[in-house]
Scaffold this motif. Structure first.
Motif, short mmCIF file in Angstrom:
data_model
loop_
_atom_site.label_atom_id
_atom_site.label_comp_id
_atom_site.label_asym_id
_atom_site.label_seq_id
_atom_site.Cartn_x
_atom_site.Cartn_y
_atom_site.Cartn_z
N GLU A 183 34.82 39.99 9.24
CA GLU A 183 35.55 39.69 8.02
C GLU A 183 35.97 40.96 7.30
OE1 GLU A 183 35.07 36.69 4.25
OE2 GLU A 183 33.27 37.65 5.02
N ALA A 184 35.07 41.93 7.20
CA ALA A 184 35.38 43.18 6.52
C ALA A 184 36.53 43.91 7.22
CB ALA A 184 34.14 44.08 6.48
N LYS A 185 36.53 43.88 8.54
CA LYS A 185 37.61 44.53 9.29
C LYS A 185 38.95 43.85 9.03
CE LYS A 185 34.44 45.87 13.01
NZ LYS A 185 34.00 45.59 14.40
N ALA A 186 38.95 42.52 9.02
CA ALA A 186 40.20 41.78 8.79
C ALA A 186 40.76 42.08 7.40
CB ALA A 186 39.95 40.28 8.95
N ARG A 187 39.89 42.13 6.41
CA ARG A 187 40.36 42.42 5.05
C ARG A 187 40.90 43.84 4.95
NH1 ARG A 187 36.08 40.47 0.60
NH2 ARG A 187 37.84 41.18 -0.70
N ALA A 188 40.24 44.76 5.64
CA ALA A 188 40.71 46.15 5.61
C ALA A 188 42.08 46.27 6.27
CB ALA A 188 39.70 47.05 6.32
N TYR A 189 42.27 45.64 7.42
CA TYR A 189 43.56 45.72 8.11
C TYR A 189 44.67 45.13 7.25
CZ TYR A 189 41.19 46.99 12.48
OH TYR A 189 40.45 47.62 13.45
#
Length: 276
Positions: A183-189
């Motif tokens: 989830e953190a990666k998706a939000r960052a992208y």
């Protein structure tokens, strides 16, 4: 640039090995999405056929004629409802080749207009279950550009950068996540590349995170609350003018480097990085 908003529906569904049951679920949620004026509905990774490693342990157990029949019914219903559908499923190849792990892009005219085949498969996927794809997929609905990605590809930043360079407004990320860092990666992208991210996940992984839609500022604008659900978000580019018209062009300019190279100074106090 479009001034019209677009309603996106993202599904959180219980994946099973029963192709017929999965197909009925897809059609039921398509009808619900259409009733809520959605223009596009997105489903999780491998949903129609069942996902390898989870519902599927051997491709010989899959009822491929049923997969084809259910897909044909879904395509016909998309035309009836005037609804775009992005549907996760295994896509069979000619034996003895393994299937692709795919997202079918089905238009509101009742046609499969493209298919995204997962490019970066996990070690288990590539050694036991799937043949890789090699191309990005971009399609347009009502002036909005969409890209497609699947699950473990979240670990490959260049793929998400590529879609930013292809000017997508929204990346549809269908997955079967195995940890909450996803989830953190998706939000960052979403924030780094300045686009919405639609994240469609099975209800089996709700203890990690829920399906939802992340805005170009990295914040959720819609998210499921456990269990099976459809969540809706209105994509509205004018509401994110700062991100699309200012932040995205500036970042591209910064990456090219001219704004820095033209301001480079010749100064011994710059060159000596040990001085006080």
């Amino acid at each position: 640039m479009t001034e019209q908003s677009l309603r996106l529906a993202v599904a959180q569904t219980t994946a099973t090995a029963d192709v017929r049951s999965n197909g009925r679920t897809v059609r039921r949620l398509m009808r619900e999405a259409a009733a809520e004026q959605a223009r596009l509905v997105q489903f999780p990774e491998g949903f129609l056929s069942g996902y390898a490693k989870e519902q599927i342990q051997d491709w010989g157990d899959v009822d491929w004629p049923a997969v084809r029949d259910e897909l044909e019914q879904i395509v016909a219903l998309a035309a009836e409802l005037r609804l775009w559908v992005v549907l996760g499923s295994a896509h069979p190849l000619t034996p003895p080749h393994w299937p692709h792990n795919s997202l079918y892009v089905i238009s509101d005219q009742g046609a499969i207009v493209d298919r995204y085949d997962k490019r970066f498969c996990s070690n288990t996927e590539i050694t036991r279950f799937y043949s890789p794809g090699f191309e990005p997929v971009v399609f347009e609905v009502d002036g909005y550009r969409f890209g497609c990605a699947i699950c473990v590809e979240i670990n490959f930043p260049d793929l998400f950068t590529q879609y930013g360079e292809l000017d997508v407004d929204c990346l549809l990320l269908s997955a079967y996540p195995v940890d909450e860092v996803f989830e953190a990666k998706a939000r960052a992208y979403a924030s780094i590349n300045t686009y919405w991210v639609g994240m469609a996940l099975p209800s089996q992984t709700a203890h990690f995170m829920n399906s939802g839609v992340i805005a170009p500022d990295g914040r959720y604008i819609a998210q499921a609350d456990g269990g099976e659900a459809l969540v809706y978000a209105d994509l509205d580019r004018p509401a994110y003018t700062v991100w699309f018209d200012l932040a995205r062009p500036w970042r591209r300019s910064a990456l090219r480097g001219d704004i820095y190279r033209t301001r480079r100074v010749t100064d011994p106090r710059s060159e000596d990085r040990t001085c006080l």
